[in-house]
Design a protein around this motif. Structure first.
Motif, PDB file in Angstrom:
ATOM      1  N   PHE A  70      -5.863 -77.625 103.800  1.00  0.00           N
ATOM      2  CA  PHE A  70      -5.079 -78.022 102.642  1.00  0.00           C
ATOM      3  C   PHE A  70      -5.795 -77.593 101.375  1.00  0.00           C
ATOM      4  CE2 PHE A  70      -7.818 -81.526 103.873  1.00  0.00           C
ATOM      5  CZ  PHE A  70      -8.460 -81.842 102.702  1.00  0.00           C
ATOM      6  N   GLY A  71      -5.102 -77.743 100.264  1.00  0.00           N
ATOM      7  CA  GLY A  71      -5.732 -77.461  98.989  1.00  0.00           C
ATOM      8  C   GLY A  71      -5.045 -76.368  98.208  1.00  0.00           C
ATOM      9  N   THR A  72      -4.120 -75.625  98.811  1.00  0.00           N
ATOM     10  CA  THR A  72      -3.413 -74.594  98.076  1.00  0.00           C
ATOM     11  C   THR A  72      -1.920 -74.812  98.217  1.00  0.00           C
ATOM     12  OG1 THR A  72      -3.716 -73.175 100.006  1.00  0.00           O
ATOM     13  CG2 THR A  72      -5.236 -72.868  98.201  1.00  0.00           C
ATOM     14  N   THR A  73      -1.146 -73.751  98.077  1.00  0.00           N
ATOM     15  CA  THR A  73       0.297 -73.901  97.934  1.00  0.00           C
ATOM     16  C   THR A  73       0.958 -74.658  99.075  1.00  0.00           C
ATOM     17  OG1 THR A  73       0.242 -71.801  96.776  1.00  0.00           O
ATOM     18  CG2 THR A  73       2.391 -72.618  97.438  1.00  0.00           C
ATOM     19  N   ARG A  74       0.695 -74.242 100.309  1.00  0.00           N
ATOM     20  CA  ARG A  74       1.338 -74.856 101.461  1.00  0.00           C
ATOM     21  C   ARG A  74       0.273 -75.352 102.417  1.00  0.00           C
ATOM     22  NH1 ARG A  74       6.656 -75.878 101.106  1.00  0.00           N
ATOM     23  NH2 ARG A  74       6.794 -75.746 103.357  1.00  0.00           N
ATOM     24  N   MET A 242      -1.663 -66.622  93.980  1.00  0.00           N
ATOM     25  CA  MET A 242      -1.060 -66.060  95.173  1.00  0.00           C
ATOM     26  C   MET A 242      -2.002 -65.056  95.833  1.00  0.00           C
ATOM     27  SD  MET A 242       0.485 -63.028  96.320  1.00  0.00           S
ATOM     28  CE  MET A 242       1.018 -62.200  94.827  1.00  0.00           C
ATOM     29  N   THR A 243      -2.591 -64.183  95.029  1.00  0.00           N
ATOM     30  CA  THR A 243      -3.517 -63.187  95.569  1.00  0.00           C
ATOM     31  C   THR A 243      -4.727 -63.853  96.208  1.00  0.00           C
ATOM     32  OG1 THR A 243      -2.806 -61.657  93.830  1.00  0.00           O
ATOM     33  CG2 THR A 243      -4.817 -61.103  95.033  1.00  0.00           C
ATOM     34  N   ALA A 244      -5.262 -64.877  95.531  1.00  0.00           N
ATOM     35  CA  ALA A 244      -6.423 -65.586  96.067  1.00  0.00           C
ATOM     36  C   ALA A 244      -6.087 -66.294  97.380  1.00  0.00           C
ATOM     37  CB  ALA A 244      -6.935 -66.587  95.038  1.00  0.00           C
ATOM     38  N   THR A 245      -4.884 -66.848  97.460  1.00  0.00           N
ATOM     39  CA  THR A 245      -4.473 -67.548  98.681  1.00  0.00           C
ATOM     40  C   THR A 245      -4.404 -66.608  99.872  1.00  0.00           C
ATOM     41  OG1 THR A 245      -3.244 -69.242  97.478  1.00  0.00           O
ATOM     42  CG2 THR A 245      -2.608 -68.854  99.750  1.00  0.00           C
ATOM     43  N   ILE A 246      -3.752 -65.475  99.682  1.00  0.00           N
ATOM     44  CA  ILE A 246      -3.528 -64.558 100.805  1.00  0.00           C
ATOM     45  C   ILE A 246      -4.806 -63.840 101.207  1.00  0.00           C
ATOM     46  CG2 ILE A 246      -2.270 -62.502 101.549  1.00  0.00           C
ATOM     47  CD1 ILE A 246      -0.662 -65.115 101.391  1.00  0.00           C
ATOM     48  N   THR A 247      -5.633 -63.470 100.232  1.00  0.00           N
ATOM     49  CA  THR A 247      -6.816 -62.660 100.548  1.00  0.00           C
ATOM     50  C   THR A 247      -8.080 -63.472 100.802  1.00  0.00           C
ATOM     51  OG1 THR A 247      -7.303 -62.399  98.171  1.00  0.00           O
ATOM     52  CG2 THR A 247      -5.934 -60.704  99.214  1.00  0.00           C
ATOM     53  N   CYS A 248      -8.060 -64.765 100.435  1.00  0.00           N
ATOM     54  CA  CYS A 248      -9.288 -65.567 100.601  1.00  0.00           C
ATOM     55  C   CYS A 248      -9.021 -66.953 101.182  1.00  0.00           C
ATOM     56  CB  CYS A 248     -10.013 -65.699  99.259  1.00  0.00           C
ATOM     57  SG  CYS A 248     -11.508 -66.711  99.317  1.00  0.00           S
ATOM     58  N   ILE A 441       5.185 -64.289  99.245  1.00  0.00           N
ATOM     59  CA  ILE A 441       5.961 -63.067  99.018  1.00  0.00           C
ATOM     60  C   ILE A 441       6.944 -63.281  97.862  1.00  0.00           C
ATOM     61  CG2 ILE A 441       7.824 -61.679 100.026  1.00  0.00           C
ATOM     62  CD1 ILE A 441       6.317 -61.746 102.662  1.00  0.00           C
ATOM     63  N   LEU A 442       7.449 -64.499  97.717  1.00  0.00           N
ATOM     64  CA  LEU A 442       8.376 -64.806  96.622  1.00  0.00           C
ATOM     65  C   LEU A 442       7.715 -64.554  95.272  1.00  0.00           C
ATOM     66  CD1 LEU A 442       9.981 -68.150  97.854  1.00  0.00           C
ATOM     67  CD2 LEU A 442      10.786 -65.820  98.217  1.00  0.00           C
ATOM     68  N   THR A 443       6.468 -64.999  95.130  1.00  0.00           N
ATOM     69  CA  THR A 443       5.757 -64.801  93.868  1.00  0.00           C
ATOM     70  C   THR A 443       5.545 -63.319  93.594  1.00  0.00           C
ATOM     71  OG1 THR A 443       4.642 -66.922  94.121  1.00  0.00           O
ATOM     72  CG2 THR A 443       3.652 -65.339  92.606  1.00  0.00           C
ATOM     73  N   THR A 453      10.388 -64.415  84.386  1.00  0.00           N
ATOM     74  CA  THR A 453      10.716 -64.839  85.753  1.00  0.00           C
ATOM     75  C   THR A 453       9.459 -65.225  86.519  1.00  0.00           C
ATOM     76  OG1 THR A 453      12.613 -63.347  85.759  1.00  0.00           O
ATOM     77  CG2 THR A 453      11.860 -64.155  87.895  1.00  0.00           C
ATOM     78  N   LEU A 454       8.385 -64.457  86.328  1.00  0.00           N
ATOM     79  CA  LEU A 454       7.125 -64.781  86.998  1.00  0.00           C
ATOM     80  C   LEU A 454       6.582 -66.116  86.506  1.00  0.00           C
ATOM     81  CD1 LEU A 454       4.910 -63.894  88.955  1.00  0.00           C
ATOM     82  CD2 LEU A 454       3.833 -62.641  87.066  1.00  0.00           C
ATOM     83  N   ALA A 455       6.697 -66.381  85.205  1.00  0.00           N
ATOM     84  CA  ALA A 455       6.248 -67.668  84.662  1.00  0.00           C
ATOM     85  C   ALA A 455       7.085 -68.814  85.218  1.00  0.00           C
ATOM     86  CB  ALA A 455       6.328 -67.649  83.137  1.00  0.00           C
ATOM     87  N   ALA A 456       8.408 -68.612  85.311  1.00  0.00           N
ATOM     88  CA  ALA A 456       9.275 -69.646  85.881  1.00  0.00           C
ATOM     89  C   ALA A 456       8.929 -69.896  87.348  1.00  0.00           C
ATOM     90  CB  ALA A 456      10.736 -69.227  85.738  1.00  0.00           C
ATOM     91  N   GLN A 457       8.646 -68.820  88.083  1.00  0.00           N
ATOM     92  CA  GLN A 457       8.241 -68.965  89.482  1.00  0.00           C
ATOM     93  C   GLN A 457       6.959 -69.756  89.609  1.00  0.00           C
ATOM     94  OE1 GLN A 457       9.402 -68.594  92.322  1.00  0.00           O
ATOM     95  NE2 GLN A 457       7.713 -68.279  93.769  1.00  0.00           N
ATOM     96  N   SER A 458       6.038 -69.552  88.670  1.00  0.00           N
ATOM     97  CA  SER A 458       4.780 -70.295  88.691  1.00  0.00           C
ATOM     98  C   SER A 458       5.035 -71.792  88.594  1.00  0.00           C
ATOM     99  CB  SER A 458       3.894 -69.836  87.527  1.00  0.00           C
ATOM    100  OG  SER A 458       2.700 -70.575  87.480  1.00  0.00           O
ATOM    101  N   ILE A 459       5.940 -72.180  87.705  1.00  0.00           N
ATOM    102  CA  ILE A 459       6.260 -73.603  87.536  1.00  0.00           C
ATOM    103  C   ILE A 459       6.962 -74.142  88.783  1.00  0.00           C
ATOM    104  CG2 ILE A 459       7.623 -75.253  86.206  1.00  0.00           C
ATOM    105  CD1 ILE A 459       7.201 -73.445  83.771  1.00  0.00           C
ATOM    106  N   ILE A 460       7.950 -73.409  89.285  1.00  0.00           N
ATOM    107  CA  ILE A 460       8.730 -73.876  90.427  1.00  0.00           C
ATOM    108  C   ILE A 460       7.849 -73.999  91.664  1.00  0.00           C
ATOM    109  CG2 ILE A 460      10.609 -73.271  91.993  1.00  0.00           C
ATOM    110  CD1 ILE A 460      11.960 -71.928  89.567  1.00  0.00           C
TER     111      ILE A 460
END
Length: 638
Positions: A70-74, A242-248, A441-443, A453-460
């Motif tokens: 735990f600790g990140t998006t999902r 997003m990059t940090a989550t997928i790569t690290c 992938i959505l981000t 749109t990217l900023a709105a995605q960050s909030i959502i």
């Protein structure tokens, strides 16, 4: 390694009784002959003064939650040993809780005398209503009106904790408890109520919710801190995360899940100091990943530009990642350290650490970004300082409070015997990365739709991930409870607990739906003052609100599959639906129909709905009696 073990399914290879785990333990014992064997049962008269001894075999109605990432998006459950398949590895305090759970169920079924005899005085209407709503006791049938308490049970009640009781009184109590339990289970006398299951699941969930929210707050704080700097900065933080989550983060957490098996195996076998050896080995292995992670993050701007991200967003996201590199080693050590304390049943250790670190992170974010006016760079600086605090605080907890008995010092053996560990770690990494990737992938797609749109995605994404911290811990609690009841051969009780967990998931989902729907115009204002971004978020939040219901139900269905030992079905169903249904639909609506951000989230909502339906149908059609027999066979063979 034998051919049979090499051909084992990935899920099976994670169980604490798997040949891979046993091979690691055998090799470590050969390499470290000086490791003390702590299996002597005499050390069970522990500091808690527990009345519980585990010398006498019996049912286990308390198990700690399985390994958690735990600790990140999902957040994600590892594919480590499933509740009903794992060997019971409990601390002394947990054994005491297990015995108390058994006694409590026997009391509620009127097989043991109550803890406190109630007055025979007539009750008022409020008292009667309260009892009907909240009492955990199973209603008596007319045939059971006579007190079923036997000579043995009375003796148990009188002897428990009596001063001057003989030294072997506890052993006799446990023998009587076990015989009574087995007789009651065989006669079908053990039932449960929705009140008891709701109370149990709530108790299991509360500390996990606190832990998840606190650790996720480390990421949310950065988004809050930079959100009002501008739309560009807000979107860049989401892209960098997003990059940090997928790569690290996802690979590190996925690899560390192998410790859920290896550390539990070492601790359960009585060779406690090997727990520290397993942690060291994983730390050294994870630290080797710093080189490839650094190569990706230092060149992240060019990589993001190559996939269509706009230049300003790519540049800021790259800056964020370059600063975050200084927190990667600490993050790796903390992930391994969490497993070190979890193997000993010390789940609260992580919570205490985060109770200090999370508020500190909030203060540092404000101090760097706004007070010192360092702007965008202040947010990752606050995060890396907090990340370096986490392993330090955990070390101090283990050193000064509890957990140090599993540390055997630094050993050269930690640089050997990596093969089986890696074979256990890789499937966990693949499953965790695959689950997170579908959402990230959505981000990445939003980066092609523009800065707003990217900023709105960050909030959502932040809002959706925050609300997910409620149903996910409850799914872990439901998984643990169902596994316990199935392991105790209580099919009806397990089904009752499952129904309560499902109802809880629906209630939490409905709460999240209402929250996001009602406050869809106010929520984005917390992150930004950009009118275009606020309008985009408010437009998409109703879709995300509907998704919350399916998200909560899917989280619970994952937990129930894990509880009945069918988690491999859930893993394959998730991957198939995410990548064959949800992602293609999202891209079709977003780019083919021109729905953009609404289309991306509409596809995910459909995917989660299908996941929940498929998994609940599978659970409904499963033969729970067969599942109990399978669990009994595994326990016997183990």
């Amino acid at each position: 390694m034998t051919n049979s073990s090499a051909a084992m399914p990935a899920v099976t290879s994670f169980r604490s009784s798997s040949p891979l785990a046993n091979e690691v333990l055998a090799r470590d014992l050969e390499a470290c002959p000086d490791v003390d064997d702590d299996t002597n049962a005499n050390d069970i008269d522990d500091a808690e003064g527990s009345e519980t001894s585990d010398d006498t075999p019996g049912p286990t109605l308390y198990r700690r939650p399985s390994g958690i990432a735990f600790g990140t998006t999902r957040p994600a459950l590892s594919l480590g040993p499933a509740g009903l398949n794992e060997q019971t590895v409990l601390s002394h305090a947990e054994r005491a809780r297990s015995r108390e759970a058994e006694r409590s169920l026997l009391r509620d079924n009127h097989i043991l005398p109550p803890k406190h005899y109630l007055s025979k005085q007539p009750r008022g209407p409020i008292s009667i209503l309260y009892k009907r709503l909240f009492s955990t006791k199973v209603p008596r049938r007319e045939a059971d009106e006579e007190d079923p308490v036997t000579e043995t049970t009375a003796l148990l009640a009188e002897d428990r904790g009596r001063p001057g009781a003989p030294d072997n009184a506890n052993t006799h109590q446990h023998e009587h408890l076990n015989s009574q339990w087995e007789a009651a289970v065989a006669a079908g006398q053990i039932k449960t109520t929705w009140q008891r299951e709701a109370k149990t699941i709530a108790v299991y969930s509360r500390s996990l919710i606190v832990t998840f929210v606190l650790q996720y707050s480390l990421q949310v704080t950065s988004i809050f801190a930079v959100g009002r700097l501008g739309t560009l900065e807000l979107g860049a933080v989401s892209l960098a995360s997003m990059t940090a989550t997928i790569t690290c983060n996802a690979p590190v957490q996925g690899l560390a899940t192998s410790l859920d098996t290896l550390c539990a195996q070492a601790y359960g076998s009585g060779h406690k100091k090997l727990v520290g050896l397993q942690m060291q080995r994983m730390v050294y292995f994870l630290l080797l990943l710093i080189a490839p992670i650094s190569a990706i993050w230092l060149n992240s701007e060019a990589i993001l530009l190559s996939v269509g991200i706009q230049a300003p967003s790519a540049a800021l996201a790259s800056t964020y990642l370059k600063i975050m590199l200084f927190g990667v080693p600490a993050n790796m050590i903390f992930e391994a350290g969490k497993r070190f304390v979890q193997a000993q049943g010390l789940f609260h250790a992580t919570t205490y650490v985060l109770l200090v670190a999370a508020p500190t992170n909030i203060f540092l974010s404000w101090f760097f970004v706004w007070y010192l006016e360092w702007g965008f760079k202040g947010a990752p600086l606050a995060v890396i300082l907090t990340q370096n605090m986490l392993p330090t605080l955990l070390f101090l907890y283990v050193w000064k409070i509890e957990g140090s008995e599993a540390w055997g010092g630094f050993r050269r053996a930690a640089f050997r015997n990596w093969g089986p560990m890696i074979r256990l770690a890789l499937p966990g990494m693949v499953m965790v990365v695959a689950e997170w990737l579908a959402f990230e992938i959505l981000t990445l797609a939003c980066g092609r739709l523009g800065v707003a749109t990217l900023a709105a995605q960050s909030i959502i994404m932040t809002v959706a991930a925050t609300t997910f911290q409620l149903p996910f811990p409850m799914s872990i609690a439901g998984s643990t409870r169902v596994a316990n009841l199935i392991g105790a051969k209580l099919v009806d009780a397990a089904k009752t607990s499952a129904k309560v967990t499902v109802a809880g998931g629906v209630l939490i989902g409905a709460f999240n739906v209402t929250l996001l729907w009602v406050f869809r115009y106010q929520i984005p204002i917390l992150f930004t003052n950009d009118a275009e971004v606020i309008a985009l978020v408010a437009e998409v939040l109703p879709i995300v609100a509907v998704m919350q219901l399916f998200d909560g139900m899917a989280a619970v269905s994952h937990g129930l599959l894990r509880g009945i030992g069918r988690q491999e079905f859930g893993g394959y169903a998730n991957l198939a639906i995410y990548y064959l249904v949800a992602v293609p639909i999202s891209f079709g609506f977003a780019f083919g129909l021109g729905w953009e951000l609404k289309g991306l989230w509409f596809g995910v909502t459909i995917g989660l709905c299908l996941v929940a339906i498929v998994e609940y149908v599978f659970i409904w059609l499963s033969d729970w009696n067969l599942i109990v027999k399978e669990a009994e066979a595994r326990n016997t063979s183990g």
